[in-house]
Write a protein that holds these residues in place. Structure first.
Motif, PDB file in Angstrom:
ATOM      1  N   ARG A   1       0.802  -1.220   0.000  1.00 31.63           N
ATOM      2  CA  ARG A   1       0.000   0.000   0.000  1.00 31.63           C
ATOM      3  C   ARG A   1       0.834   1.269   0.000  1.00 31.63           C
ATOM      4  O   ARG A   1       0.544   2.211  -0.715  1.00 31.63           O
ATOM      5  CB  ARG A   1      -0.939  -0.006   1.224  1.00 31.63           C
ATOM      6  CG  ARG A   1      -2.061   1.024   1.130  1.00 31.63           C
ATOM      7  CD  ARG A   1      -2.904   0.996   2.385  1.00 31.63           C
ATOM      8  NE  ARG A   1      -2.106   1.328   3.549  1.00 31.63           N
ATOM      9  CZ  ARG A   1      -1.746   2.561   3.888  1.00 31.63           C
ATOM     10  NH1 ARG A   1      -2.120   3.591   3.142  1.00 31.63           N
ATOM     11  NH2 ARG A   1      -1.017   2.789   4.958  1.00 31.63           N
ATOM     12  N   ARG A   2       1.918   1.306   0.781  1.00 28.58           N
ATOM     13  CA  ARG A   2       2.686   2.547   0.911  1.00 28.58           C
ATOM     14  C   ARG A   2       4.170   2.242   1.073  1.00 28.58           C
ATOM     15  O   ARG A   2       4.723   2.336   2.172  1.00 28.58           O
ATOM     16  CB  ARG A   2       2.179   3.360   2.120  1.00 28.58           C
ATOM     17  CG  ARG A   2       0.822   4.037   1.919  1.00 28.58           C
ATOM     18  CD  ARG A   2       0.935   5.236   0.989  1.00 28.58           C
ATOM     19  NE  ARG A   2      -0.304   5.981   0.883  1.00 28.58           N
ATOM     20  CZ  ARG A   2      -1.236   5.778  -0.033  1.00 28.58           C
ATOM     21  NH1 ARG A   2      -1.067   4.831  -0.927  1.00 28.58           N
ATOM     22  NH2 ARG A   2      -2.334   6.514  -0.066  1.00 28.58           N
ATOM     23  N   VAL A   3       4.818   1.859  -0.006  1.00 29.62           N
ATOM     24  CA  VAL A   3       6.241   1.527   0.005  1.00 29.62           C
ATOM     25  C   VAL A   3       6.962   2.373  -1.027  1.00 29.62           C
ATOM     26  O   VAL A   3       6.557   2.409  -2.190  1.00 29.62           O
ATOM     27  CB  VAL A   3       6.451   0.021  -0.312  1.00 29.62           C
ATOM     28  CG1 VAL A   3       7.887  -0.257  -0.716  1.00 29.62           C
ATOM     29  CG2 VAL A   3       6.064  -0.837   0.893  1.00 29.62           C
ATOM     30  N   VAL A   4       8.037   3.073  -0.623  1.00 27.31           N
ATOM     31  CA  VAL A   4       8.804   3.887  -1.577  1.00 27.31           C
ATOM     32  C   VAL A   4      10.297   3.776  -1.258  1.00 27.31           C
ATOM     33  O   VAL A   4      10.705   3.848  -0.094  1.00 27.31           O
ATOM     34  CB  VAL A   4       8.349   5.365  -1.575  1.00 27.31           C
ATOM     35  CG1 VAL A   4       8.415   5.981  -0.187  1.00 27.31           C
ATOM     36  CG2 VAL A   4       9.161   6.177  -2.574  1.00 27.31           C
ATOM     37  N   TYR A   5      11.075   3.566  -2.310  1.00 32.81           N
ATOM     38  CA  TYR A   5      12.528   3.480  -2.160  1.00 32.81           C
ATOM     39  C   TYR A   5      13.188   4.665  -2.857  1.00 32.81           C
ATOM     40  O   TYR A   5      12.878   4.972  -4.008  1.00 32.81           O
ATOM     41  CB  TYR A   5      13.065   2.175  -2.754  1.00 32.81           C
ATOM     42  CG  TYR A   5      14.584   2.111  -2.745  1.00 32.81           C
ATOM     43  CD1 TYR A   5      15.286   2.110  -1.544  1.00 32.81           C
ATOM     44  CD2 TYR A   5      15.315   2.085  -3.939  1.00 32.81           C
ATOM     45  CE1 TYR A   5      16.671   2.078  -1.520  1.00 32.81           C
ATOM     46  CE2 TYR A   5      16.711   2.044  -3.924  1.00 32.81           C
ATOM     47  CZ  TYR A   5      17.375   2.045  -2.719  1.00 32.81           C
ATOM     48  OH  TYR A   5      18.751   2.019  -2.696  1.00 32.81           O
ATOM     49  N   ILE A   6      14.114   5.317  -2.150  1.00 32.19           N
ATOM     50  CA  ILE A   6      14.874   6.455  -2.673  1.00 32.19           C
ATOM     51  C   ILE A   6      16.343   6.034  -2.717  1.00 32.19           C
ATOM     52  O   ILE A   6      17.007   5.943  -1.687  1.00 32.19           O
ATOM     53  CB  ILE A   6      14.692   7.698  -1.778  1.00 32.19           C
ATOM     54  CG1 ILE A   6      13.207   8.103  -1.716  1.00 32.19           C
ATOM     55  CG2 ILE A   6      15.547   8.853  -2.279  1.00 32.19           C
ATOM     56  CD1 ILE A   6      12.899   9.169  -0.680  1.00 32.19           C
ATOM     57  N   GLY A   7      16.859   5.765  -3.914  1.00 36.17           N
ATOM     58  CA  GLY A   7      18.208   5.237  -4.045  1.00 36.17           C
ATOM     59  C   GLY A   7      19.311   6.236  -3.769  1.00 36.17           C
ATOM     60  O   GLY A   7      20.431   5.861  -3.452  1.00 36.17           O
ATOM     61  N   ILE A   8      19.018   7.515  -3.892  1.00 37.06           N
ATOM     62  CA  ILE A   8      20.017   8.552  -3.658  1.00 37.06           C
ATOM     63  C   ILE A   8      20.001   8.977  -2.188  1.00 37.06           C
ATOM     64  O   ILE A   8      18.960   8.931  -1.543  1.00 37.06           O
ATOM     65  CB  ILE A   8      19.792   9.776  -4.567  1.00 37.06           C
ATOM     66  CG1 ILE A   8      18.343  10.274  -4.453  1.00 37.06           C
ATOM     67  CG2 ILE A   8      20.119   9.421  -6.013  1.00 37.06           C
ATOM     68  CD1 ILE A   8      18.058  11.534  -5.234  1.00 37.06           C
ATOM     69  N   GLY A   9      21.185   9.376  -1.676  1.00 38.00           N
ATOM     70  CA  GLY A   9      21.209   9.830  -0.285  1.00 38.00           C
ATOM     71  C   GLY A   9      22.454   9.430   0.470  1.00 38.00           C
ATOM     72  O   GLY A   9      22.391   9.182   1.668  1.00 38.00           O
TER      73      GLY A   9
END
Length: 255
Positions: free
Chosen positions: A221-229
């Motif tokens: 339902r609410r999964v987000v991956y941010i590869g930068i950082g």
């Protein structure tokens, strides 16, 4: 007449203060997020900067965030108090089996997950012999396996989905410095891609061709991956602040 007007004025002020106070209280208790930081030496500078960065985001956006590097906080009893789990460079293999299972249940219950950078270190290369591999986590990441990243360098992020709540407040392109994580293949087809890395803007180890760098997994339902950082310098970039803020706010939504 004078006393009647004065009474009305005082009553009005009391009503205004009541709603102002209750409104402000409601804003400060919008939802609760738990951020667990990496203890890796490679991420020490970023983790030191991440705490005030996240606290500022929470204050400005009127939600509560608890920040720790203590992975023992990843348990069913504690996680039930939160709407969102923010995995700040904490690698999945740095969690115990019990902690992995607790986080898996949290996500499968429909709660929010925001993974940043090293949170996406899938694959068995990092595991000690006879260690259980968390296959479910690889599936959540779009069934991709991490491969060695190129040198830290300047490159360009291209926002692919300008309508999604996580990326709609970002410019069409962002030039940043990062490690530009690579995977054995593109997760496209199993995830919803929000942004890609422009491989023509930096030197790769193994070009992916199609190189998603920010994505959601619509099987959850609410999964987000941010590869930068990787670098704390990125936290000074206003667009990165907008990205992380909107990712947390989106992950916290109940519908």
């Amino acid at each position: 007449m004078y006393f009647q007007l004065l009474k009305q004025l005082i009553t009005g002020i009391i009503i205004y203060l009541f709603f102002a106070f209750t409104g402000a209280y409601a804003q400060t208790t919008k939802f609760r997020a738990l951020a667990v930081l990496s203890r890796s030496d490679d991420h020490e500078k970023m983790m030191m900067a991440a705490k005030p960065f996240l606290e500022k985001l929470a204050k400005e956006s009127h939600f509560t965030i608890n920040i720790t590097d203590d992975t023992s906080k990843i348990n069913d009893a504690n996680l039930k108090n939160y709407a969102v789990f923010v995995m700040v460079q904490l690698a999945p293999f740095d969690m115990s089996y019990q902690q992995q299972d607790a986080l898996q249940r949290f996500v499968e219950q429909g709660k929010g997950w925001v993974g940043i950078h090293a949170a996406g270190l899938t694959g068995k290369d990092f595991l000690a012999p006879n260690t259980r591999y968390w296959q479910w986590f690889e599936s959540m990441m779009g069934n991709v396996v991490y491969s060695p990243h190129p040198a830290f360098q300047k490159g360009t992020v291209i926002i692919e989905d300008r309508r999604h709540p996580v990326t709609r407040n970002l410019p069409a392109k962002m030039e940043i410095e990062d490690e530009w994580y690579e995977y054995n293949r593109s997760p496209r087809g199993e995830v919803h891609v929000l942004a890609t890395a422009d491989e023509s803007s930096y030197k790769q180890v193994k070009p992916m061709g199609d190189h998603p760098i920010i994505w959601t997994n619509e099987h959850f339902r609410r999964v987000v991956y941010i590869g930068i950082g990787h670098s704390p310098v990125l936290l000074q970039n206003p667009n990165y602040g907008v990205l992380v803020r909107d990712a947390i706010l989106w992950a916290a939504k109940s519908n």
